[in-house]
Design a protein around this motif. Structure first.
Motif, short mmCIF file in Angstrom:
data_model
loop_
_atom_site.label_atom_id
_atom_site.label_comp_id
_atom_site.label_asym_id
_atom_site.label_seq_id
_atom_site.Cartn_x
_atom_site.Cartn_y
_atom_site.Cartn_z
N LYS A 90 0.36 -3.91 5.25
CA LYS A 90 -0.46 -4.34 4.51
C LYS A 90 -0.10 -4.63 3.01
O LYS A 90 -0.32 -5.81 2.39
N THR A 91 0.30 -3.65 2.32
CA THR A 91 0.33 -3.41 0.98
C THR A 91 1.52 -4.58 0.50
O THR A 91 2.71 -4.38 0.87
N GLY A 92 1.23 -5.62 -0.03
CA GLY A 92 2.26 -6.59 -0.63
C GLY A 92 2.25 -7.57 0.41
O GLY A 92 3.02 -8.74 -0.03
N LEU A 148 5.51 11.05 -13.53
CA LEU A 148 6.24 11.03 -12.22
C LEU A 148 6.61 9.75 -11.83
O LEU A 148 7.66 9.48 -11.03
N GLU A 149 5.87 8.72 -11.88
CA GLU A 149 5.89 7.32 -11.21
C GLU A 149 6.86 6.74 -12.09
O GLU A 149 7.63 5.64 -11.38
N ALA A 150 7.56 7.15 -13.17
CA ALA A 150 8.65 6.36 -13.92
C ALA A 150 9.77 6.25 -13.01
O ALA A 150 10.67 5.25 -13.14
N GLY A 191 9.50 2.81 -7.36
CA GLY A 191 9.25 1.52 -7.34
C GLY A 191 8.02 0.92 -6.37
O GLY A 191 8.07 -0.19 -6.18
N HIS A 192 7.32 1.84 -6.14
CA HIS A 192 5.97 1.83 -5.31
C HIS A 192 5.08 0.92 -6.21
O HIS A 192 4.80 1.06 -7.46
N PRO A 193 4.50 0.16 -5.52
CA PRO A 193 3.40 -0.65 -6.16
C PRO A 193 2.24 0.18 -6.87
O PRO A 193 1.90 0.00 -7.86
N THR A 237 -0.24 0.45 7.94
CA THR A 237 -0.29 0.65 6.71
C THR A 237 -0.07 2.19 6.43
O THR A 237 -0.60 2.97 7.13
N GLY A 238 0.23 2.77 5.46
CA GLY A 238 0.47 4.14 5.08
C GLY A 238 -0.64 4.42 4.27
O GLY A 238 -0.83 5.60 3.79
N ASP A 239 -1.48 3.43 3.95
CA ASP A 239 -2.65 3.73 3.18
C ASP A 239 -3.85 4.37 4.00
O ASP A 239 -3.63 4.47 4.97
N GLU A 278 6.64 6.30 11.48
CA GLU A 278 5.48 5.89 12.52
C GLU A 278 5.28 4.44 12.55
O GLU A 278 4.88 4.05 13.65
N LYS A 279 5.71 3.89 11.53
CA LYS A 279 5.58 2.26 11.71
C LYS A 279 6.74 1.55 12.71
O LYS A 279 6.12 0.73 13.25
N VAL A 280 7.52 2.27 12.79
CA VAL A 280 8.71 2.15 13.65
C VAL A 280 8.26 2.13 15.16
O VAL A 280 8.24 1.31 15.85
N ILE A 293 11.15 -4.18 1.81
CA ILE A 293 11.58 -3.09 0.97
C ILE A 293 11.31 -1.86 1.62
O ILE A 293 12.02 -0.94 1.96
N ASN A 294 9.99 -1.44 1.40
CA ASN A 294 9.64 0.01 1.99
C ASN A 294 9.32 -0.19 3.48
O ASN A 294 8.89 0.81 4.07
N ASP A 295 9.34 -1.24 4.00
CA ASP A 295 9.14 -1.30 5.58
C ASP A 295 10.31 -1.92 6.12
O ASP A 295 10.29 -2.32 7.42
P1 ADP Z 1 1.92 0.67 2.81
O1 ADP Z 1 1.98 1.03 4.30
O2 ADP Z 1 0.44 0.33 2.17
O3 ADP Z 1 2.82 -0.32 2.12
P2 ADP Z 1 3.42 3.21 1.91
O4 ADP Z 1 3.99 3.58 3.22
O5 ADP Z 1 4.45 2.44 0.83
O6 ADP Z 1 2.04 2.24 1.95
O7 ADP Z 1 2.71 4.29 1.19
C1 ADP Z 1 1.87 4.92 1.94
C2 ADP Z 1 0.86 5.97 0.95
O8 ADP Z 1 1.80 6.93 0.42
C3 ADP Z 1 0.29 5.14 -0.03
O9 ADP Z 1 -0.98 4.76 -0.06
C4 ADP Z 1 0.10 6.43 -1.15
O10 ADP Z 1 -0.95 7.17 -0.85
C5 ADP Z 1 1.24 7.35 -0.71
N1 ADP Z 1 2.47 7.02 -1.65
C6 ADP Z 1 3.49 6.56 -1.14
N2 ADP Z 1 4.53 6.15 -2.49
C7 ADP Z 1 3.73 6.79 -3.50
C8 ADP Z 1 4.03 6.32 -4.99
N3 ADP Z 1 5.19 6.29 -5.58
N4 ADP Z 1 2.83 7.13 -5.90
C9 ADP Z 1 1.76 7.47 -5.07
N5 ADP Z 1 1.57 7.46 -4.07
C10 ADP Z 1 2.48 7.12 -3.06
#
Ligand code: ADP
Ligand code: MG
Length: 670
Positions: free
Chosen positions: A343-345, A375-377, A380-382, A491-493, A518-520, A540-542
């Motif tokens: 989903k994301t991206g 914390l987010e600094a 690299g997540h969106p 999605t992880g959302d 779980e995506k795998v 990247i994250n998938d």
């Molecule tokens: P997606 O499948 O949408 O690409 P991710 O697997 O990257 O999503 O992340 C799934 C969920 O994990 C996000 O919706 C969020 O709730 C949480 N999450 C992951 N990384 C972060 C982060 N750096 N900051 C905040 N929440 C995060």
């Protein structure tokens, strides 16, 4: 049975591997053209002398000279192979030509060699052109750069520019090396790399890529990669590798050729022996018919039919910013019944925006945002990018974090001023107060992604974020469904956001709240249900799920080394509509492959059958069964890029044509 090592049972240069330098090749090509033209003149003179005069010996001499001129290389190769008892294509043609001379058909013997040499040359030329157009595309990068040395800008060969040096890119210049903008602003036409015709805006901190076209502004760029490792160079290397790799169909055809050729040779022997014995055909006639069969036994057109189409397809894709790492992937895309999207991206832009910040229990919104940004600094997540942007907007400074840890699919953790803090979804916070759950459900119902901010295991606030669906996503999903392809979103959302996006796009099936592992599993499960699946993500994250899919496609990969390296197919641009184009390209390529294989087999078999009762002359066998067929197959394959470009790049590269004269001739390659 077949001896030519290179082209899988086929001696044609078209399927060969190593390639000499362009200059040498051209030189050699010109030489061969002259030789064949000379041979053709001798052959014509022989025919005229034979027809107009009683001097049979003079005609024979002319035919023999024509045969030697055109067939010198072939006869030499054939002799070598024959001494090692290998029935290569050269042996078949050599025997056919020599046999024709021996049974009193010298004109035909010479014709066989002249036509065959001409066919070889033209085939080599045509396939080389299909390959080379990619090389040409990638030779767009300039050879020199304006580098800052001793306080002055000096023109230096790109090979001699080191990482960390600063180069100047003036308006209208091509970017010479990959790097990051350190001064100036401009827009850059990246079509050479991405196939995307809309120029990209570039300012300080943005990446620019070798071979792309700077438009109106001046840029100072700090070089990040040596010339040989630029994105352009690596993509070019992948494409070239892909062009050489053989697909399943190609391997099948090779196997078929290995049976086909000896079978026809056996047929030729049988014809020679049985026709005189059983039907009383004169021995010389039966030999003549057998010789035609030998010519037809050359599997060249057949062996050529698949690779030339694949190379054409891969090249067409590369010209539009789609890197296909092997013909197997091109083949598989068109077969897939399911396309899985991250989903994301991928379906959404991934450029999230913070839409709500809530705090309580002593913690104000400012504090919640301050902890979150700190914390987010490290992430690299969106979501991180969105939180940081919001904090900056509100003038909030991020604090130092100790023991930072990213928890994939969940969030981030770290210690801030002695307090253990966390930010993320419900997985990080097993028991959340009633109040926060209500707040969360409220925001999620509005389609927002919610992350909690916590301190010492206790939730102290939350942040709501919104992502936007990509403009071209609804049409793409609809297009796939119209082709009978099932669409799935992973999605992880959270489930609510996932359901909202899925409904908006008309996605058939969605799975939310998934961890990367779980995506795998989801991909494995879908593969069991539907066969090989195609998965599209950002790489990247998938990456693990992409790797597990039959075909992993990374989107928007320009600037991401991991994505370029791990995916099977890479879309350099970030238009999800590229998937549809890709599927069409695959379908078209495979259609051309099937046509080519079918036509080769039908024509060859037809001529073979007609040769037995003596309805086919030797020159017909060469002109139609070999040369004509090879041409038809190549011409058909070269249609692939034409069709594609008409469909998807109507308005591309207008700017480039004006600014870069060298690109104009690339436009009409192929
Ligand atoms: P997606 O499948 O949408 O690409 P991710 O697997 O990257 O999503 O992340 C799934 C969920 O994990 C996000 O919706 C969020 O709730 C949480 N999450 C992951 N990384 C972060 C982060 N750096 N900051 C905040 N929440 C995060
Ligand atoms: Mg993702």
């Amino acid at each position: 049975m077949h001896g030519s090592e290179g082209g899988g049972g086929c001696g044609c240069t078209a399927c060969g591997h190593a390639h000499a330098h362009h200059g040498e090749e051209e030189e050699q090509g010109r030489h061969q053209v002259a030789v064949i033209a000379g041979a053709a003149v001798l052959l014509t003179a022989g025919l005229v002398v034979d027809w107009a005069t009683p001097y049979g010996e003079a005609a024979l001499l002319l035919f023999a000279l024509a045969a030697l001129a055109a067939g010198y290389d072939l006869l030499k190769t054939a002799l070598h192979a024959l001494l090692r008892l290998r029935f290569t294509m050269e042996v078949l043609i050599g025997i056919a030509a020599a046999g024709a001379f021996l049974i009193g058909h010298p004109a035909e013997g010479a014709t066989v060699l002249v036509l065959f040499a001409a066919a070889e040359l033209l085939e080599a030329h045509a396939s080389e052109r299909a390959r080379r157009s990619v090389a040409d595309l990638f030779s767009l990068a300039p050879v020199s750069a304006r580098v800052q040395r001793d306080g002055r800008w000096t023109e230096v060969d790109v090979h001699a520019v080191g990482v960390g040096e600063h180069v100047q890119v003036r308006p209208g210049d091509q970017v010479p090396l990959d790097g990051v903008v350190v001064a100036g602003a401009s827009s850059v036409d990246q079509a050479a790399l991405t196939g995307e015709s809309v120029p990209a805006a570039k300012g300080i901190g943005d990446e620019v890529f070798a071979g792309t076209q700077n438009l109106e502004g001046s840029l100072e760029v700090e070089v990040t990669r040596p010339d040989t490792e630029s994105t352009l160079a690596r993509v070019a290397a992948y494409v070239e590798e892909a062009q050489q790799r053989r697909s399943r169909t190609e391997k099948f055809i090779e196997k078929f050729a290995r049976v086909y050729t000896p079978a026809v040779i056996a047929g030729a022997l049988a014809v020679t022996a049985f026709l005189p014995l059983v039907f009383g055909v004169p021995f010389a006639d039966s030999v003549y018919r057998a010789l035609s069969l030998l010519v037809i036994a050359c599997p060249c057109a057949l062996a050529l039919s698949t690779p030339v189409s694949m190379v054409s397809g891969i090249t067409a894709a590369a010209r539009q910013g789609v890197l296909i790492k092997g013909s197997d992937y091109l083949e598989a895309v068109g077969r897939a019944r399911v396309v899985v999207f991250d989903k994301t991206g991928t379906l959404t832009t991934g450029r999230l925006q913070v839409t709500a910040v809530k705090g309580s229990g002593g913690a104000g919104e400012m504090e919640v945002l301050q902890i979150a940004a700190s914390l987010e600094a490290g992430s690299g997540h969106p979501i991180a990018a969105a939180v940081m942007a919001k904090a900056q907007e509100d003038g909030i400074e991020a604090g130092p974090v100790e023991g930072f840890a990213a928890v994939p699919g969940s969030g981030v953790r770290g210690t801030l001023g002695g307090r253990a803090c966390a930010l993320g979804n419900g997985r990080l916070f097993p028991d959340v107060d009633e109040m926060w759950t209500e707040e969360r459900e409220h925001l999620e119902a509005a389609g927002q992604t919610v992350v909690f901010v916590g301190e010492d295991g206790r939730v102290i606030g939350l942040i709501g974020l919104m992502d936007t669906v990509r403009e071209d996503a609804p049409a793409t999903v609809a297009g796939l469904r119209a082709r009978g392809i099932r669409t799935v979103m992973l999605t992880g959302d959270n489930e609510k956001v996932a359901a909202a996006v899925a409904a908006r796009l008309g996605i058939d099936e969605h799975r939310a709240g998934l961890l990367p592992a779980e995506k795998v599993q989801a991909v494995e499960d879908l593969s069991r249900r539907f066969g090989e699946v195609v998965m599209v993500g950002d790489g990247i994250n998938d990456a693990p799920a992409l790797a597990r899919a039959g075909v992993g496609i990374a989107m928007g990969a320009i600037g991401s080394d991991i994505a370029i390296e791990t995916a099977d197919i890479v879309l350099m641009h970030d238009r999800v509509a590229g998937i549809e184009t890709l599927i069409d390209l695959s379908t078209k390529t495979m259609k051309v492959v099937r046509q080519n294989v079918a036509v080769s087999i039908i024509v060859k078999t037809g001529i073979a059958v007609l040769a037995v009762p003596g309805l086919v002359t030797l020159w017909m066998a060469v002109a139609i069964g070999d040369m004509g067929l090879s041409f038809a197959v190549i011409a058909n394959a070269l249609r692939i890029p034409w069709g594609r470009e008409k469909v998807s790049l109507p308005q591309a590269k207008i700017v480039k044509q004006q600014t870069d004269p060298s690109s104009i001739h690339h436009e009409n390659m192929l």
